[in-house]
Design a protein around this motif. Structure first.
Motif, PDB file in Angstrom:
ATOM      1  N   UNK A  97      -5.963   8.671   9.960  1.00  0.00           N
ATOM      2  CA  UNK A  97      -6.872   8.593   8.810  1.00  0.00           C
ATOM      3  C   UNK A  97      -6.398   7.609   7.747  1.00  0.00           C
ATOM      4  N   UNK A  98      -5.276   6.937   7.978  1.00  0.00           N
ATOM      5  CA  UNK A  98      -4.717   6.021   6.986  1.00  0.00           C
ATOM      6  C   UNK A  98      -5.396   4.659   7.094  1.00  0.00           C
ATOM      7  N   UNK A  99      -6.013   4.198   6.006  1.00  0.00           N
ATOM      8  CA  UNK A  99      -6.767   2.943   6.056  1.00  0.00           C
ATOM      9  C   UNK A  99      -6.196   1.833   5.182  1.00  0.00           C
ATOM     10  N   UNK A 100      -5.631   2.170   4.015  1.00  0.00           N
ATOM     11  CA  UNK A 100      -5.331   1.146   3.029  1.00  0.00           C
ATOM     12  C   UNK A 100      -3.835   0.954   2.788  1.00  0.00           C
ATOM     13  N   UNK A 101      -3.447  -0.293   2.557  1.00  0.00           N
ATOM     14  CA  UNK A 101      -2.109  -0.622   2.066  1.00  0.00           C
ATOM     15  C   UNK A 101      -2.162  -0.616   0.536  1.00  0.00           C
ATOM     16  N   UNK A 102      -1.234   0.122  -0.072  1.00  0.00           N
ATOM     17  CA  UNK A 102      -1.198   0.264  -1.529  1.00  0.00           C
ATOM     18  C   UNK A 102       0.255   0.013  -1.953  1.00  0.00           C
ATOM     19  N   UNK A 103       0.574  -1.211  -2.380  1.00  0.00           N
ATOM     20  CA  UNK A 103       1.970  -1.590  -2.630  1.00  0.00           C
ATOM     21  C   UNK A 103       2.558  -0.943  -3.875  1.00  0.00           C
ATOM     22  N   UNK A 104       3.804  -0.505  -3.749  1.00  0.00           N
ATOM     23  CA  UNK A 104       4.473   0.161  -4.867  1.00  0.00           C
ATOM     24  C   UNK A 104       4.811  -0.817  -5.989  1.00  0.00           C
ATOM     25  N   UNK A 105       5.086  -2.083  -5.669  1.00  0.00           N
ATOM     26  CA  UNK A 105       5.463  -3.049  -6.711  1.00  0.00           C
ATOM     27  C   UNK A 105       4.341  -3.236  -7.729  1.00  0.00           C
ATOM     28  N   UNK A 106       3.112  -3.187  -7.274  1.00  0.00           N
ATOM     29  CA  UNK A 106       1.988  -3.313  -8.202  1.00  0.00           C
ATOM     30  C   UNK A 106       2.028  -2.199  -9.245  1.00  0.00           C
ATOM     31  N   UNK A 107       2.457  -1.030  -8.830  1.00  0.00           N
ATOM     32  CA  UNK A 107       2.508   0.121  -9.732  1.00  0.00           C
ATOM     33  C   UNK A 107       3.741   0.075 -10.628  1.00  0.00           C
ATOM     34  N   UNK A 108       4.917  -0.100 -10.033  1.00  0.00           N
ATOM     35  CA  UNK A 108       6.148   0.004 -10.802  1.00  0.00           C
ATOM     36  C   UNK A 108       6.432  -1.230 -11.646  1.00  0.00           C
ATOM     37  N   UNK A 109       5.888  -2.375 -11.280  1.00  0.00           N
ATOM     38  CA  UNK A 109       6.112  -3.592 -12.068  1.00  0.00           C
ATOM     39  C   UNK A 109       4.914  -3.901 -12.958  1.00  0.00           C
ATOM     40  N   UNK A 110       3.720  -3.828 -12.405  1.00  0.00           N
ATOM     41  CA  UNK A 110       2.529  -4.173 -13.168  1.00  0.00           C
ATOM     42  C   UNK A 110       1.780  -2.972 -13.751  1.00  0.00           C
ATOM     43  N   UNK A 111       2.184  -1.765 -13.335  1.00  0.00           N
ATOM     44  CA  UNK A 111       1.533  -0.579 -13.862  1.00  0.00           C
ATOM     45  C   UNK A 111       0.135  -0.367 -13.332  1.00  0.00           C
ATOM     46  N   UNK A 112      -0.127  -0.867 -12.115  1.00  0.00           N
ATOM     47  CA  UNK A 112      -1.476  -0.809 -11.559  1.00  0.00           C
ATOM     48  C   UNK A 112      -1.475  -0.117 -10.200  1.00  0.00           C
ATOM     49  N   UNK A 113      -2.547   0.591  -9.908  1.00  0.00           N
ATOM     50  CA  UNK A 113      -2.756   1.148  -8.574  1.00  0.00           C
ATOM     51  C   UNK A 113      -3.878   0.345  -7.930  1.00  0.00           C
ATOM     52  N   UNK A 114      -3.533  -0.415  -6.906  1.00  0.00           N
ATOM     53  CA  UNK A 114      -4.518  -1.291  -6.272  1.00  0.00           C
ATOM     54  C   UNK A 114      -4.498  -1.102  -4.759  1.00  0.00           C
ATOM     55  N   UNK A 115      -5.662  -1.234  -4.161  1.00  0.00           N
ATOM     56  CA  UNK A 115      -5.791  -1.249  -2.710  1.00  0.00           C
ATOM     57  C   UNK A 115      -5.710  -2.707  -2.283  1.00  0.00           C
ATOM     58  N   UNK A 116      -4.570  -3.080  -1.708  1.00  0.00           N
ATOM     59  CA  UNK A 116      -4.334  -4.496  -1.413  1.00  0.00           C
ATOM     60  C   UNK A 116      -5.178  -4.966  -0.236  1.00  0.00           C
ATOM     61  N   UNK A 117      -5.179  -4.232   0.856  1.00  0.00           N
ATOM     62  CA  UNK A 117      -5.855  -4.654   2.077  1.00  0.00           C
ATOM     63  C   UNK A 117      -5.891  -3.477   3.041  1.00  0.00           C
TER      64      UNK A 117
END
Length: 335
Positions: free
Chosen positions: A300-320
């Motif tokens: 059921x896992x579909x999306x890559x969600x990188x931790x660096x976006x969160x811990x460095x930029x403070x964002x939760x993003x669905x990369x691909x």
């Protein structure tokens, strides 16, 4: 925003089953919560005021920037060397400047100045309003909302650094230690929890529901907290074990997929450059087979969600969308 409750039941249930049976990824040596006894100060007795004060202080480093196990061990070093600085009755002899130096001396430099200020303010408040004992914060409390009223920093009440996530974190720590009686509460909703619910499309949101922090928004956080609490209530699940399973799963397994990894440019705060790593190398392919290939909820896992976006930029993003190695790479692996 939509919530797929049936998907939640399937994914959470399977993770709990894998956690209970010590299947991958919970069969690894590091598949333990940070507050296990071997990480704590040597002479700390379970359930005591001193134990509660240590766990209260540990919450300061549960906001990212350092691995939770590392933070616990380093804070234990500080406690073993200087136990008095954890005591509210010592606050008059402490300074934030010296505390920050002490934190950095044991490798706890992340946000050291900010945490030192909060440390002093919160010790004063514990001394003035709660007889110097954080166990009293939960006296007579049986709901998460009551805990938030006492602990969350809002309208001049509560403690610096404690918002909804940290109220849940302190509740989790105290219940796990047997300091607080069991009642249902939402597990601490951090990056790992959010990555799980978004990667598996338990929670889906439209681009218009995002802001400068991506999908890390107050409405989404509130909905995810309610999702986890309702799941525990509806299915009679222990929130402590659900917290362990979901929290540990993302850090142990999902970090290994190259789509969740990032190259990091020169540090410029939230404007730091980030870009995906190249793939698929033979090493990445072997890692994929050991991780995603063995994951109990990979279907059921579909999306890559990188931790660096969160811990460095403070964002939760669905990369691909999550991909897998080309078939040719899989067939060429030699062990």
């Amino acid at each position: 925003m939509k919530i797929d409750y049936e998907r939640a039941r399937t994914v959470f249930g399977r993770l709990l089953e894998a956690y209970t049976q010590k299947e991958y990824p919970f069969n690894q040596p590091e598949a333990t919560p940070p507050q296990v006894p071997e990480n704590l100060p040597r002479k700390l007795q379970t359930g005591t005021r001193e134990h509660a004060l240590f766990l209260f202080a540990l919450c300061y480093w549960m906001r990212g920037g350092i691995k939770s196990h590392t933070a616990t061990r380093q804070l234990a070093q500080l406690y073993d060397a200087s136990p008095s600085i954890f005591l509210p009755e010592s606050v008059s002899s402490l300074t934030s400047a010296q505390l920050a130096v002490d934190f950095r001396g044991v490798g706890l430099g992340f946000n050291a100045d900010e945490i030192a200020d909060a440390w002093l303010d919160n010790l004063r408040k514990l001394a003035e309003k709660w007889t110097g004992d954080p166990r009293n914060l939960f006296a007579g409390i049986t709901t998460y909302e009551e805990a938030c009223e006492r602990i969350q920093n809002r309208r001049g009440n509560g403690f610096r650094g404690f918002q909804e996530k940290m109220v849940s974190m302190l509740t989790y720590f105290f219940m796990d230690a047997g300091i607080v009686d069991r009642w249902h509460f939402p597990i601490p909703v951090d990056f790992h929890v959010l990555r799980t619910v978004f990667a598996h499309e338990i929670v889906t949101a439209e681009p218009g529901e995002a802001n400068g922090n991506g999908f890390y928004t107050k409405p989404i956080l509130a909905a995810v907290r309610e999702l986890f609490r309702n799941y525990c209530v509806d299915y009679g699940v222990d929130p402590l074990r659900l917290c362990d399973a979901v929290w540990l799963y993302s850090g142990l397994a999902c970090n290994q997929h190259p789509g969740n990894q990032s190259n990091v440019g020169g540090r410029h705060g939230r404007k730091t450059d980030l870009w995906p790593v190249a793939r698929w190398t033979s090493a990445q392919t072997r890692t994929y087979e050991r991780t995603c290939g063995a994951c109990p909820v990979a279907a059921t896992c579909r999306w890559c969600i990188p931790s660096a976006e969160y811990y460095i930029r403070g964002r939760l993003v669905l990369r691909e969308e999550r991909d897998s190695p080309p078939q040719g790479n899989l067939f060429s692996i030699s062990y």
